[in-house]
Design a protein around this motif. Structure first.
Motif, short mmCIF file in Angstrom:
data_model
loop_
_atom_site.label_atom_id
_atom_site.label_comp_id
_atom_site.label_asym_id
_atom_site.label_seq_id
_atom_site.Cartn_x
_atom_site.Cartn_y
_atom_site.Cartn_z
N UNK A 156 1.08 -56.89 44.09
CA UNK A 156 1.07 -55.56 44.69
C UNK A 156 1.95 -54.59 43.91
N UNK A 157 3.16 -55.02 43.52
CA UNK A 157 4.05 -54.14 42.77
C UNK A 157 3.52 -53.85 41.37
N UNK A 158 2.87 -54.83 40.74
CA UNK A 158 2.28 -54.58 39.42
C UNK A 158 1.26 -53.46 39.49
N UNK A 159 0.57 -53.36 40.63
CA UNK A 159 -0.43 -52.31 40.80
C UNK A 159 0.19 -50.99 41.24
N UNK A 160 0.93 -51.03 42.35
CA UNK A 160 1.40 -49.78 42.95
C UNK A 160 2.59 -49.17 42.19
N UNK A 161 3.43 -50.00 41.63
CA UNK A 161 4.61 -49.50 40.92
C UNK A 161 4.31 -49.31 39.43
N UNK A 162 3.89 -50.39 38.77
CA UNK A 162 3.69 -50.33 37.32
C UNK A 162 2.51 -49.44 36.93
N UNK A 163 1.40 -49.50 37.70
CA UNK A 163 0.22 -48.71 37.34
C UNK A 163 0.21 -47.33 37.98
N UNK A 164 0.54 -47.27 39.29
CA UNK A 164 0.41 -46.00 40.01
C UNK A 164 1.70 -45.19 40.07
N UNK A 165 2.82 -45.79 39.72
CA UNK A 165 4.05 -45.03 39.59
C UNK A 165 4.87 -44.84 40.84
N UNK A 166 4.61 -45.60 41.92
CA UNK A 166 5.47 -45.50 43.09
C UNK A 166 6.87 -45.99 42.75
N UNK A 167 7.88 -45.38 43.39
CA UNK A 167 9.27 -45.70 43.11
C UNK A 167 9.90 -46.37 44.33
N UNK A 168 10.67 -47.42 44.06
CA UNK A 168 11.28 -48.17 45.15
C UNK A 168 12.37 -47.35 45.84
#
Length: 302
Positions: A156-168
């Motif tokens: 999930x993080x590989x998609x939403x963070x790494x690809x889509x740019x969401x920040x924790x």
């Protein structure tokens, strides 16, 4: 990449019940009936924010994410495609149904439909809440936040963070879980990821009212209907004062007020408890997410 979660769509065999539930409990305005089997609910001057389409099962149908304009729309599509994401440019007819200028779609690793758009239609000065209230926190922060159950947090993080740019924003470790929260604008989080092995689904949708009295009025309405799932409380991470209610379609609504905003200059925190006070389940245990389905994580790793 994205500015905000602007709209969200569900399917449900009980879609028509939202015509009563939306205004009575949540204070939403029912948009004019288009005769297409879709109940559209407004929470500001946008054409709509939540849609529930008549269907055979309760399910999340789509999430609608915005970008700044036509140039940003084209740039986002190009960036997604450069990262190996298959993007579909949707028809003008579907864009009109969503009340946006241009529309594209793609899916996440768990099969959830993501919609990319610009130009959500505004109808200035037309929002009339379904019951007396001060309104909702939307504007650049969008509809609120969605909490998704995912079978594999790393995927999930590989998609939403790494690809889509969401920040924790932060992580909560409590009740044997590690739940992570992510922002894409000044809202503390627009997305939360809840790891549930072998399952995916929607944990809840959060709507933020403009006053604590609005929350209290909604709480009374939920209690009268027997829809209250979790009592009033205040979260440790975003400081939201909220309660959780059931809906005609199984998805939970977190209804709250008073959340702090995200700050890009502040590092993410780990918080070892969920609540400052309250948030007690009305039953014997914390209610499970209402919309869940099994997913094969081995296929995602293949």
């Amino acid at each position: 990449m994205f500015n905000a979660l602007e709209y969200i769509g569900f399917t449900s065999p009980r879609a028509g019940e939202w015509n009563e539930y939306g205004p009575e409990v949540l204070g939403l305005q029912v948009a004019p009936d288009e005769g297409d089997g879709v109940v559209r609910l407004r929470m500001d001057d946008s054409a709509y924010r939540i849609s529930v389409e008549e269907g055979t099962v309760d399910n999340l149908d789509h999430l609608g994410w915005s970008v700044g304009g036509p140039r940003e729309f084209e740039a986002a599509i190009a960036e997604l495609e450069s990262k190996g994401i298959s993007v579909v440019r949707e028809s003008a007819e579907l864009a009109a149904k969503r009340c946006v200028a241009d529309l594209a779609s793609f899916t996440d690793p768990f099969g959830w439909r993501q919609e990319l758009h610009w130009g959500l239609a505004l109808r200035q000065g037309t929002f009339q809440p379904g019951r007396p209230m001060s309104g909702f926190v939307t504007a650049e922060q969008g509809v609120g936040h969605v909490a998704l159950a995912v079978p594999d947090l790393a995927i999930a993080e590989a998609f939403y963070v790494d690809l889509l740019g969401f920040r924790l924003s932060d992580e909560i470790r409590a009740m044997g879980q590690a739940i992570r929260f992510y922002h894409c604008n000044s809202r503390h989080h627009s997305l939360a990821l809840v790891p549930i092995p072998g399952m995916t689904g929607v944990a809840h949708l959060m709507l933020e009212a403009r006053s604590l009295d609005d929350v209290g009025t909604a709480l009374d309405a939920a209690q009268r209907r027997g829809d209250l799932l979790v009592s009033l409380g205040r979260h440790c991470n975003d400081h939201m004062v909220s309660f959780y209610t059931d809906t005609p379609s199984g998805v939970q609504i977190e209804y709250g007020w008073g959340a702090i905003e995200s700050d890009p200059t502040t590092k993410a925190n780990m918080i070892d408890r969920g609540d400052i006070w309250g948030h007690h389940p009305t039953g014997d245990a914390w209610p499970a997410p209402g919309i869940l389905r099994p997913v094969d994580t081995e296929e995602m790793h293949a």
